[in-house]
Design a protein around this motif. Structure first.
Motif, PDB file in Angstrom:
ATOM      1  N   SER A 165       0.863  -1.172   0.000  1.00 23.04           N
ATOM      2  CA  SER A 165       0.000   0.000   0.000  1.00 23.04           C
ATOM      3  C   SER A 165       0.905   1.229   0.000  1.00 23.04           C
ATOM      4  N   ARG A 166       0.688   2.145  -0.934  1.00 27.26           N
ATOM      5  CA  ARG A 166       1.582   3.300  -1.094  1.00 27.26           C
ATOM      6  C   ARG A 166       0.893   4.584  -0.659  1.00 27.26           C
ATOM      7  N   THR A 167       1.635   5.432   0.079  1.00 31.21           N
ATOM      8  CA  THR A 167       1.158   6.737   0.508  1.00 31.21           C
ATOM      9  C   THR A 167       2.199   7.791   0.150  1.00 31.21           C
ATOM     10  N   LEU A 168       1.762   8.885  -0.453  1.00 27.33           N
ATOM     11  CA  LEU A 168       2.644  10.019  -0.734  1.00 27.33           C
ATOM     12  C   LEU A 168       2.734  10.875   0.519  1.00 27.33           C
ATOM     13  N   LEU A 169       3.933  11.007   1.088  1.00 29.66           N
ATOM     14  CA  LEU A 169       4.117  11.767   2.311  1.00 29.66           C
ATOM     15  C   LEU A 169       4.393  13.241   2.047  1.00 29.66           C
ATOM     16  N   ALA A 170       5.154  13.547   1.010  1.00 27.97           N
ATOM     17  CA  ALA A 170       5.503  14.942   0.743  1.00 27.97           C
ATOM     18  C   ALA A 170       6.117  15.053  -0.646  1.00 27.97           C
ATOM     19  N   SER A 171       6.092  16.263  -1.178  1.00 33.79           N
ATOM     20  CA  SER A 171       6.742  16.543  -2.459  1.00 33.79           C
ATOM     21  C   SER A 171       7.147  18.005  -2.486  1.00 33.79           C
ATOM     22  N   GLY A 172       8.006  18.352  -3.419  1.00 33.94           N
ATOM     23  CA  GLY A 172       8.447  19.742  -3.516  1.00 33.94           C
ATOM     24  C   GLY A 172       9.423  19.907  -4.654  1.00 33.94           C
ATOM     25  N   THR A 173      10.107  21.039  -4.667  1.00 36.07           N
ATOM     26  CA  THR A 173      11.096  21.351  -5.696  1.00 36.07           C
ATOM     27  C   THR A 173      12.368  21.821  -5.022  1.00 36.07           C
ATOM     28  N   ASP A 174      13.496  21.302  -5.453  1.00 44.06           N
ATOM     29  CA  ASP A 174      14.796  21.655  -4.900  1.00 44.06           C
ATOM     30  C   ASP A 174      15.744  21.980  -6.049  1.00 44.06           C
ATOM     31  N   HIS A 175      16.210  23.233  -6.107  1.00 45.71           N
ATOM     32  CA  HIS A 175      17.092  23.668  -7.190  1.00 45.71           C
ATOM     33  C   HIS A 175      16.528  23.320  -8.563  1.00 45.71           C
ATOM     34  N   GLY A 176      15.244  23.542  -8.708  1.00 47.76           N
ATOM     35  CA  GLY A 176      14.592  23.315  -9.985  1.00 47.76           C
ATOM     36  C   GLY A 176      14.231  21.868 -10.279  1.00 47.76           C
ATOM     37  N   LYS A 177      14.528  20.962  -9.362  1.00 46.83           N
ATOM     38  CA  LYS A 177      14.216  19.547  -9.565  1.00 46.83           C
ATOM     39  C   LYS A 177      13.139  19.095  -8.580  1.00 46.83           C
ATOM     40  N   LYS A 178      12.172  18.349  -9.087  1.00 43.21           N
ATOM     41  CA  LYS A 178      11.090  17.873  -8.240  1.00 43.21           C
ATOM     42  C   LYS A 178      11.552  16.683  -7.394  1.00 43.21           C
ATOM     43  N   TRP A 179      11.044  16.607  -6.180  1.00 46.04           N
ATOM     44  CA  TRP A 179      11.330  15.466  -5.316  1.00 46.04           C
ATOM     45  C   TRP A 179      10.032  15.011  -4.654  1.00 46.04           C
ATOM     46  N   ARG A 180      10.013  13.742  -4.282  1.00 47.67           N
ATOM     47  CA  ARG A 180       8.874  13.169  -3.567  1.00 47.67           C
ATOM     48  C   ARG A 180       9.378  12.192  -2.518  1.00 47.67           C
ATOM     49  N   VAL A 181       8.643  12.097  -1.411  1.00 45.50           N
ATOM     50  CA  VAL A 181       8.888  11.077  -0.392  1.00 45.50           C
ATOM     51  C   VAL A 181       7.623  10.250  -0.273  1.00 45.50           C
ATOM     52  N   LEU A 182       7.753   8.936  -0.451  1.00 41.80           N
ATOM     53  CA  LEU A 182       6.613   8.024  -0.391  1.00 41.80           C
ATOM     54  C   LEU A 182       6.914   6.925   0.612  1.00 41.80           C
ATOM     55  N   ILE A 183       5.883   6.202   1.017  1.00 40.12           N
ATOM     56  CA  ILE A 183       6.081   5.044   1.880  1.00 40.12           C
ATOM     57  C   ILE A 183       5.242   3.885   1.354  1.00 40.12           C
ATOM     58  N   ASP A 184       5.874   2.738   1.213  1.00 42.33           N
ATOM     59  CA  ASP A 184       5.198   1.491   0.850  1.00 42.33           C
ATOM     60  C   ASP A 184       5.071   0.627   2.092  1.00 42.33           C
ATOM     61  N   VAL A 185       3.863   0.147   2.362  1.00 48.30           N
ATOM     62  CA  VAL A 185       3.615  -0.714   3.530  1.00 48.30           C
ATOM     63  C   VAL A 185       3.133  -2.076   3.048  1.00 48.30           C
ATOM     64  N   TRP A 186       3.823  -3.123   3.480  1.00 46.80           N
ATOM     65  CA  TRP A 186       3.438  -4.508   3.190  1.00 46.80           C
ATOM     66  C   TRP A 186       2.721  -5.063   4.411  1.00 46.80           C
ATOM     67  N   ARG A 187       1.545  -5.607   4.206  1.00 50.38           N
ATOM     68  CA  ARG A 187       0.743  -6.097   5.326  1.00 50.38           C
ATOM     69  C   ARG A 187       1.379  -7.324   5.970  1.00 50.38           C
ATOM     70  N   ALA A 188       1.039  -7.534   7.234  1.00 51.61           N
ATOM     71  CA  ALA A 188       1.630  -8.635   8.000  1.00 51.61           C
ATOM     72  C   ALA A 188       1.074  -9.972   7.522  1.00 51.61           C
ATOM     73  N   PRO A 189       1.916 -10.873   7.020  1.00 55.15           N
ATOM     74  CA  PRO A 189       1.437 -12.215   6.655  1.00 55.15           C
ATOM     75  C   PRO A 189       1.092 -13.015   7.900  1.00 55.15           C
ATOM     76  N   ARG A 190       0.110 -13.935   7.753  1.00 50.43           N
ATOM     77  CA  ARG A 190      -0.370 -14.696   8.914  1.00 50.43           C
ATOM     78  C   ARG A 190       0.409 -15.976   9.157  1.00 50.43           C
ATOM     79  N   ASP A 191       1.054 -16.495   8.132  1.00 53.91           N
ATOM     80  CA  ASP A 191       1.789 -17.748   8.283  1.00 53.91           C
ATOM     81  C   ASP A 191       2.952 -17.746   7.296  1.00 53.91           C
ATOM     82  N   LYS A 192       3.735 -18.827   7.336  1.00 53.59           N
ATOM     83  CA  LYS A 192       4.939 -18.873   6.517  1.00 53.59           C
ATOM     84  C   LYS A 192       4.612 -18.925   5.031  1.00 53.59           C
ATOM     85  N   ARG A 193       3.487 -19.548   4.673  1.00 56.54           N
ATOM     86  CA  ARG A 193       3.129 -19.604   3.251  1.00 56.54           C
ATOM     87  C   ARG A 193       2.891 -18.195   2.709  1.00 56.54           C
ATOM     88  N   GLU A 194       2.083 -17.391   3.422  1.00 55.04           N
ATOM     89  CA  GLU A 194       1.850 -16.014   2.999  1.00 55.04           C
ATOM     90  C   GLU A 194       3.134 -15.196   3.037  1.00 55.04           C
TER      91      GLU A 194
END
Length: 289
Positions: free
Chosen positions: A104-133
């Protein structure tokens, strides 16, 4: 990476579906810069809950405040009787299996630095219930270029959500993992707890450490980042920002180019990003409300 996208007419529809999924995962992995940037970080704290395992792309250590915390999830059974004692007539429905093949991806922040765009995102992987998952999830993580550094095999993921903070800079479209860890109920934050890391805005730069990324308890209403020139940046929640008023256009500015404490799907803590003005860098960070 490359993958044969031609359809094999001898394959079943199930085989073709698996092939298509593998191809999509391979395409996603092509856009990720694999591996943690080669920096060391020492995270210090007063009341530490445990030794943190953050792998951080920064040469700066931030002060942490930790205290014991728990995550409780409660549920109550119900009945549909209108009189007398209600009697359960069917077994409870099992919760759906978590999606362990895609984060699951969430955009945390974005902006421009010295004319270049930047973004900070976070990917979250859900907790598997067993070894197969967990085995399915670990294979998917590797295809995305996101492998937890402290996990030796799939069993190490069982019961743990994993997260990867990513930084994009410029027009390359490449994503660099700058923070990664697994998360259990023991890692929950409370009160004025804060965990954060400072780094340059541009990948590969030696400094200054102007970009601050961190997590706080879901109850935190404001984070204050203090810079070495004595100035500060206050980071409110969405609700605090709405209550503070509107900009000159009469609109509440809640976009990713404004520092805000944001909830992240799949984690019980909130996240924030703040950036120091040009000519200064990180000094300290604290939950101030």
């Amino acid at each position: 990476m490359s993958a044969n996208r031609e359809t094999n007419h001898g394959m079943t529809s199930h085989d073709r579906t698996n092939s298509d999924i593998a191809g999509l995962l391979a395409d996603a992995a092509d856009e990720v810069e694999i591996g943690i940037a080669p920096y060391d970080a020492v995270l210090r704290g007063g009341r530490r809950r445990k030794a943190r395992r953050w792998a951080v792309a920064t040469a700066t250590a931030l002060a942490l405040a930790g205290s014991a915390g728990t995550l409780a999830v409660a549920g109550m059974p119900g009945g549909d009787g209108t009189r007398g004692t209600s009697v359960a007539t069917s077994p409870p429905t099992a919760p759906p299996a978590p999606d362990v093949s895609t984060p699951s991806r969430t955009l945390l922040a974005s902006g421009t630095d010295h004319g270049k765009k930047w973004r900070v995102l976070i990917d979250v992987w859900r907790a598997p219930r067993d070894k197969r998952e967990a085995s399915v999830e670990l294979a998917a993580m590797r295809n995305f270029g996101q492998t937890p550094v402290d996990v030796r095999d799939a069993s190490g993921l069982v019961g743990k959500a994993s997260y990867f903070v990513l930084r994009e800079y410029g027009d390359s479209g490449k994503e660099q993992v700058v923070i990664e860890d697994t998360f259990t109920s023991e890692d929950n934050l409370s009160g004025r707890d804060v965990e954060a890391a400072a780094m340059p805005v541009a990948p590969g730069a030696q400094g200054p450490n102007r970009l601050v990324v961190g997590q706080v308890a879901s109850t935190a209403q404001q984070v204050t980042c203090t810079w070495k020139d004595g100035s500060t940046t206050e980071v409110p929640t969405v609700w605090e920002a709405m209550g503070a008023g509107r900009d000159s256009s009469g609109q509440v500015r809640l976009g990713s180019d404004n520092p805000l404490i944001r909830g992240v799907s799949g984690l019980p803590v909130s996240w924030f990003v703040c950036v120091a003005p040009e000519g200064t860098e990180f000094k300290s960070v604290a939950v101030t409300k």
